[in-house]
Design a protein around this motif. Structure first.
Motif, mmCIF file in Angstrom:
data_model
loop_
_atom_site.group_PDB
_atom_site.id
_atom_site.type_symbol
_atom_site.label_atom_id
_atom_site.label_comp_id
_atom_site.label_asym_id
_atom_site.label_seq_id
_atom_site.Cartn_x
_atom_site.Cartn_y
_atom_site.Cartn_z
ATOM 1 N N LYS A 37 0.832 -1.207 0.000
ATOM 2 C CA LYS A 37 0.000 0.000 0.000
ATOM 3 C C LYS A 37 0.866 1.256 0.000
ATOM 4 C CE LYS A 37 -3.420 -0.267 3.068
ATOM 5 N NZ LYS A 37 -4.113 -0.713 4.313
ATOM 6 N N LYS A 38 1.950 1.219 0.780
ATOM 7 C CA LYS A 38 2.851 2.369 0.845
ATOM 8 C C LYS A 38 3.480 2.643 -0.523
ATOM 9 C CE LYS A 38 7.193 2.271 2.308
ATOM 10 N NZ LYS A 38 8.486 2.366 3.041
ATOM 11 N N TYR A 39 3.885 1.588 -1.209
ATOM 12 C CA TYR A 39 4.554 1.768 -2.498
ATOM 13 C C TYR A 39 3.619 2.315 -3.563
ATOM 14 C CZ TYR A 39 8.436 -0.687 -0.337
ATOM 15 O OH TYR A 39 9.462 -1.039 0.501
ATOM 16 N N VAL A 40 2.371 1.930 -3.517
ATOM 17 C CA VAL A 40 1.393 2.499 -4.443
ATOM 18 C C VAL A 40 1.265 4.001 -4.189
ATOM 19 C CG1 VAL A 40 -1.030 2.555 -5.117
ATOM 20 C CG2 VAL A 40 0.103 0.359 -4.753
ATOM 21 N N GLN A 41 1.155 4.368 -2.921
ATOM 22 C CA GLN A 41 1.015 5.785 -2.563
ATOM 23 C C GLN A 41 2.247 6.597 -2.962
ATOM 24 O OE1 GLN A 41 0.290 5.475 1.648
ATOM 25 N NE2 GLN A 41 -1.840 4.835 1.409
ATOM 26 N N GLU A 42 3.414 5.963 -2.900
ATOM 27 C CA GLU A 42 4.666 6.676 -3.212
ATOM 28 C C GLU A 42 4.932 6.781 -4.714
ATOM 29 O OE1 GLU A 42 7.943 4.915 -1.153
ATOM 30 O OE2 GLU A 42 7.442 5.875 0.755
ATOM 31 N N VAL A 66 -1.533 -13.257 -1.891
ATOM 32 C CA VAL A 66 -1.574 -12.603 -3.205
ATOM 33 C C VAL A 66 -2.915 -11.896 -3.390
ATOM 34 C CG1 VAL A 66 -1.619 -13.008 -5.705
ATOM 35 C CG2 VAL A 66 0.090 -14.165 -4.285
ATOM 36 N N GLU A 67 -4.007 -12.574 -3.046
ATOM 37 C CA GLU A 67 -5.339 -11.977 -3.161
ATOM 38 C C GLU A 67 -5.456 -10.711 -2.313
ATOM 39 O OE1 GLU A 67 -8.030 -15.045 -2.009
ATOM 40 O OE2 GLU A 67 -8.166 -15.907 -4.027
ATOM 41 N N ARG A 68 -4.946 -10.770 -1.098
ATOM 42 C CA ARG A 68 -5.057 -9.619 -0.194
ATOM 43 C C ARG A 68 -4.258 -8.423 -0.712
ATOM 44 N NH1 ARG A 68 -3.438 -11.718 5.548
ATOM 45 N NH2 ARG A 68 -3.935 -9.558 6.150
ATOM 46 N N ILE A 69 -3.057 -8.686 -1.208
ATOM 47 C CA ILE A 69 -2.243 -7.590 -1.747
ATOM 48 C C ILE A 69 -2.892 -7.027 -3.008
ATOM 49 C CG2 ILE A 69 -0.033 -7.002 -2.814
ATOM 50 C CD1 ILE A 69 1.296 -8.987 -0.901
ATOM 51 N N ALA A 70 -3.331 -7.919 -3.907
ATOM 52 C CA ALA A 70 -3.930 -7.469 -5.169
ATOM 53 C C ALA A 70 -5.145 -6.583 -4.930
ATOM 54 C CB ALA A 70 -4.303 -8.668 -6.024
ATOM 55 N N SER A 71 -5.891 -6.863 -3.859
ATOM 56 C CA SER A 71 -7.097 -6.078 -3.570
ATOM 57 C C SER A 71 -6.766 -4.679 -3.069
ATOM 58 C CB SER A 71 -7.965 -6.808 -2.536
ATOM 59 O OG SER A 71 -7.338 -6.800 -1.256
ATOM 60 N N GLU A 72 -5.520 -4.470 -2.685
ATOM 61 C CA GLU A 72 -5.112 -3.183 -2.095
ATOM 62 C C GLU A 72 -4.343 -2.291 -3.066
ATOM 63 O OE1 GLU A 72 -5.850 -2.017 0.822
ATOM 64 O OE2 GLU A 72 -6.497 -3.730 2.024
ATOM 65 N N ILE A 73 -3.955 -2.820 -4.229
ATOM 66 C CA ILE A 73 -3.087 -2.039 -5.121
ATOM 67 C C ILE A 73 -3.702 -1.902 -6.503
ATOM 68 C CG2 ILE A 73 -1.043 -2.765 -3.832
ATOM 69 C CD1 ILE A 73 -0.332 -4.625 -6.142
ATOM 70 N N ASN A 74 -3.205 -0.919 -7.258
ATOM 71 C CA ASN A 74 -3.732 -0.668 -8.601
ATOM 72 C C ASN A 74 -2.603 -0.463 -9.610
ATOM 73 O OD1 ASN A 74 -2.773 1.777 -7.744
ATOM 74 N ND2 ASN A 74 -4.660 2.934 -8.081
ATOM 75 N N ILE A 75 -1.459 -1.072 -9.336
ATOM 76 C CA ILE A 75 -0.334 -1.025 -10.263
ATOM 77 C C ILE A 75 -0.007 -2.457 -10.691
ATOM 78 C CG2 ILE A 75 0.649 1.118 -9.346
ATOM 79 C CD1 ILE A 75 2.617 -0.573 -7.717
ATOM 80 N N PRO A 76 0.690 -2.652 -11.822
ATOM 81 C CA PRO A 76 1.029 -4.003 -12.273
ATOM 82 C C PRO A 76 1.721 -4.809 -11.171
ATOM 83 C CG PRO A 76 1.486 -2.439 -14.004
ATOM 84 C CD PRO A 76 1.124 -1.634 -12.797
ATOM 85 N N PHE A 77 1.304 -6.050 -11.017
ATOM 86 C CA PHE A 77 1.684 -6.889 -9.888
ATOM 87 C C PHE A 77 2.189 -8.224 -10.420
ATOM 88 C CE2 PHE A 77 -0.274 -9.362 -6.066
ATOM 89 C CZ PHE A 77 0.934 -9.341 -5.383
ATOM 90 N N ILE A 235 10.698 6.534 -2.786
ATOM 91 C CA ILE A 235 10.502 6.467 -4.235
ATOM 92 C C ILE A 235 10.270 7.840 -4.863
ATOM 93 C CG2 ILE A 235 8.969 5.569 -6.052
ATOM 94 C CD1 ILE A 235 8.784 2.980 -4.379
ATOM 95 N N PRO A 236 9.452 8.729 -4.277
ATOM 96 C CA PRO A 236 9.272 10.053 -4.895
ATOM 97 C C PRO A 236 10.595 10.820 -5.018
ATOM 98 C CG PRO A 236 7.582 9.666 -3.235
ATOM 99 C CD PRO A 236 8.586 8.561 -3.087
ATOM 100 N N GLU A 237 11.422 10.711 -3.999
ATOM 101 C CA GLU A 237 12.727 11.386 -3.999
ATOM 102 C C GLU A 237 13.623 10.806 -5.094
ATOM 103 O OE1 GLU A 237 16.373 11.143 -0.950
ATOM 104 O OE2 GLU A 237 14.550 11.962 -0.042
ATOM 105 N N LEU A 238 13.589 9.484 -5.240
ATOM 106 C CA LEU A 238 14.392 8.832 -6.276
ATOM 107 C C LEU A 238 13.950 9.274 -7.667
ATOM 108 C CD1 LEU A 238 16.381 6.739 -7.393
ATOM 109 C CD2 LEU A 238 14.598 4.999 -7.070
ATOM 110 N N LYS A 239 12.649 9.341 -7.869
ATOM 111 C CA LYS A 239 12.151 9.724 -9.196
ATOM 112 C C LYS A 239 12.468 11.182 -9.528
ATOM 113 C CE LYS A 239 8.591 6.372 -10.242
ATOM 114 N NZ LYS A 239 7.228 6.201 -10.764
ATOM 115 N N GLU A 240 12.374 12.043 -8.538
ATOM 116 C CA GLU A 240 12.741 13.441 -8.768
ATOM 117 C C GLU A 240 14.215 13.556 -9.142
ATOM 118 O OE1 GLU A 240 11.105 16.148 -9.036
ATOM 119 O OE2 GLU A 240 9.112 15.619 -8.273
ATOM 120 N N TYR A 241 15.046 12.779 -8.469
ATOM 121 C CA TYR A 241 16.480 12.772 -8.762
ATOM 122 C C TYR A 241 16.725 12.295 -10.193
ATOM 123 C CZ TYR A 241 21.365 11.251 -8.651
ATOM 124 O OH TYR A 241 22.701 11.044 -8.942
#
Length: 252
Positions: A37-42, A66-77, A235-241
């Motif tokens: 969930k944190k990584y999706v938000q970041e 896997v089912e529990r994680i998939a239900s919480e995220i919206n990025i390729p898994f 991750i946001p800091e890495l992408k900005e860099y």
């Protein structure tokens, strides 16, 4: 321009996220659902889930998790670990995985690659290659890095592409967990020898390491674990860099 992908990896053991160095010295790194969930938000571009003991313990991947994680995220898994049949793939896709990753089973039975690609499409098949440099060459290892093979890494990458793989996840065992940088030499060799996307894995420790792997190889994605799990590089800091270094990334 095709955007480069930043991909956190959840190595799973006994339902928890773990991380080691050079495939050993495993320690706890947190709850996989909360991390996902944190990584999706970041703003992570994709997420990889590897059940690292499924093959050794001769069992399939943890479907409920896997089912529990998939239900919480919206990025390729992408999910890997203990996949031996087309039915295993079907179960994971039904549980919410977008892609599956095969490693040891592909080496043992290369026709599995073609069977999966034919049934579900190459776009959902990642072949993971664990490679180690010893005796002056890069060789393929299986069973979570425990078992050496006679396969040379570049030739195996070319073979899996020919068999129908849609992507390769290339992990340098020498670099894994060291935070000393990606294995630029073998990553460049593999990514220039084939025409499918290559995700570089193993060794990320600084933001500069990501710039290097994208500038000096044809890798389209870079995967890391502990630096993200322990908050060393957000991750946001890495992408900005990366953006300031003219590396094309999807900014959040």
């Amino acid at each position: 321009m095709l955007k480069k992908r930043i991909i956190p990896c959840l190595d799973i053991m006994n339902g928890r996220t773990v991380k080691g160095i050079n495939f050993v010295g495993i320690k706890d790194a947190g709850d996989p659902i909360e991390l996902a969930k944190k990584y999706v938000q970041e703003g992570a571009d994709e997420l990889v889930f590897l059940d690292i003991t499924a093959t050794i313990e001769n069992r399939t991947t943890l479907l409920q998790l896997v089912e529990r994680i998939a239900s919480e995220i919206n990025i390729p898994f992408t999910v890997g670990g203990g996949i031996n049949t087309v039915e295993d793939v079907s179960n994971l896709l039904n549980a919410g995985a977008d892609k599956v990753s095969v490693n040891s089973s592909a080496v043992k039975n290369p026709s599995l690659i073609t069977d999966i690609a034919t049934t579900f499409g190459s776009q959902c098949l990642v072949v993971a290659i664990d490679t180690k440099f010893e005796a002056d060459e890069w060789k393929v290892f299986v069973h979570g890095g425990r078992t050496p093979t006679e396969l040379t890494t570049v030739q195996w990458a070319q073979q899996v592409e020919a068999l129908g793989a849609g992507e390769i996840l290339l992990t340098s065992m020498n670099n894994d967990g060291t935070k000393g940088g990606f294995a630029l030499d073998i990553t460049n060799q593999v990514s220039t020898a084939i025409n499918i996307p290559v995700i570089a894995s193993g060794g990320a420790g600084t933001k500069k390491h990501f710039t290097e792997v994208f500038e000096q190889t044809k890798a389209t994605g870079a995967l890391a674990a502990s630096i993200f799990h322990y908050g060393e590089i957000p991750i946001p800091e890495l992408k900005e860099y990366l953006h300031t270094k003219n590396v094309a990334v999807r900014l959040t």
